[in-house]
Design a protein around this motif. Sequence first.
Motif, PDB file in Angstrom:
ATOM      1  N   ALA A  90       0.832  -1.211   0.000  1.00  0.00           N
ATOM      2  CA  ALA A  90       0.000   0.000   0.000  1.00  0.00           C
ATOM      3  C   ALA A  90       0.863   1.256   0.000  1.00  0.00           C
ATOM      4  CB  ALA A  90      -0.937  -0.007   1.206  1.00  0.00           C
ATOM      5  N   GLY A  94       0.572   1.727  -3.742  1.00  0.00           N
ATOM      6  CA  GLY A  94      -0.829   2.135  -3.709  1.00  0.00           C
ATOM      7  C   GLY A  94      -1.769   0.996  -4.052  1.00  0.00           C
ATOM      8  N   LEU A  95      -1.348  -0.237  -3.767  1.00  0.00           N
ATOM      9  CA  LEU A  95      -2.144  -1.413  -4.120  1.00  0.00           C
ATOM     10  C   LEU A  95      -2.579  -2.162  -2.871  1.00  0.00           C
ATOM     11  CD1 LEU A  95       0.145  -2.717  -7.022  1.00  0.00           C
ATOM     12  CD2 LEU A  95      -2.070  -1.570  -7.273  1.00  0.00           C
ATOM     13  N   ARG A  96      -3.754  -2.761  -2.971  1.00  0.00           N
ATOM     14  CA  ARG A  96      -4.246  -3.683  -1.940  1.00  0.00           C
ATOM     15  C   ARG A  96      -4.476  -5.012  -2.629  1.00  0.00           C
ATOM     16  NH1 ARG A  96      -3.648   1.496  -1.321  1.00  0.00           N
ATOM     17  NH2 ARG A  96      -4.131   2.321   0.718  1.00  0.00           N
ATOM     18  N   THR A 126      -6.352  -4.178  -5.992  1.00  0.00           N
ATOM     19  CA  THR A 126      -7.199  -2.995  -6.037  1.00  0.00           C
ATOM     20  C   THR A 126      -6.273  -1.795  -6.010  1.00  0.00           C
ATOM     21  OG1 THR A 126      -8.922  -4.127  -4.791  1.00  0.00           O
ATOM     22  CG2 THR A 126      -9.041  -1.723  -4.870  1.00  0.00           C
ATOM     23  N   HIS A 127      -6.496  -0.871  -6.934  1.00  0.00           N
ATOM     24  CA  HIS A 127      -5.645   0.307  -7.047  1.00  0.00           C
ATOM     25  C   HIS A 127      -6.185   1.423  -6.165  1.00  0.00           C
ATOM     26  CE1 HIS A 127      -3.459  -1.247 -10.643  1.00  0.00           C
ATOM     27  NE2 HIS A 127      -4.518  -2.034 -10.634  1.00  0.00           N
ATOM     28  N   GLY A 128      -5.279   2.135  -5.524  1.00  0.00           N
ATOM     29  CA  GLY A 128      -5.640   3.260  -4.671  1.00  0.00           C
ATOM     30  C   GLY A 128      -4.459   4.194  -4.536  1.00  0.00           C
ATOM     31  N   ASP A 129      -4.527   5.050  -3.546  1.00  0.00           N
ATOM     32  CA  ASP A 129      -3.438   5.978  -3.287  1.00  0.00           C
ATOM     33  C   ASP A 129      -2.353   5.295  -2.474  1.00  0.00           C
ATOM     34  OD1 ASP A 129      -4.750   8.068  -4.579  1.00  0.00           O
ATOM     35  OD2 ASP A 129      -5.810   8.654  -2.749  1.00  0.00           O
ATOM     36  N   THR A 130      -1.134   5.792  -2.634  1.00  0.00           N
ATOM     37  CA  THR A 130      -0.046   5.275  -1.818  1.00  0.00           C
ATOM     38  C   THR A 130      -0.235   5.776  -0.392  1.00  0.00           C
ATOM     39  OG1 THR A 130       1.334   7.165  -2.416  1.00  0.00           O
ATOM     40  CG2 THR A 130       1.619   5.156  -3.714  1.00  0.00           C
ATOM     41  N   ALA A 131       0.200   4.979   0.554  1.00  0.00           N
ATOM     42  CA  ALA A 131       0.165   5.388   1.952  1.00  0.00           C
ATOM     43  C   ALA A 131       1.330   6.346   2.187  1.00  0.00           C
ATOM     44  CB  ALA A 131       0.261   4.153   2.844  1.00  0.00           C
TER      45      ALA A 131
END
Length: 179
Positions: A90, A94-96, A126-131
């Motif tokens: 993450a 930025g991935l889960r 699942t793509h998202g923002d980087t932590a």
Amino acid sequence: MIQISSRVVYQNRWMTVREDDIRHPDGSPGIYGVVDKPTAALIIPMENDGFHLVEQYRYTLSRRSLEFPQGTWPDDRETSVEELARAELAQEAGLRAAALERIGSFAIGVGFTNQRCDVFLATGLTHGDTADRDPEEQGMTQRWVARPDLERMIRDGEIVDGCTMAAYTLLTLNAAGGR
């Protein structure tokens, strides 16, 4: 070899460097420098017969390096390596992952460090923002690379990270073994 004594010569939040006085099997004295580091997690984020890699500046190489996401906790945190793998995935990419499977482990640099690396295959991404990235990870980017391109980049020396190459070898051997 027998350890006679040991002293810490350097320590920060990522590692401890110690110098051990040793006795060789023939009785002669020696000295050994050891870098103590916690177990690392490396994650192979696989999607559509390709992989998500991160690219970052590596001070020791004086250049940017393309790698699988990987890392350790910057403190003495006690968690599972799987929890570390999920956090690194993450934070850096930025991935889960819906599925995270441990596919192996290796020693990172047996001549100077006791650090091990557990390798995880991440799928169902699942793509998202980087932590929150660490200061050392400023300028880190992420990109997807097709399998043939990854193999070419390893062959051509474009990818030089030994952990990434070792992890890809584990993945390839697991697939060849019907795992």
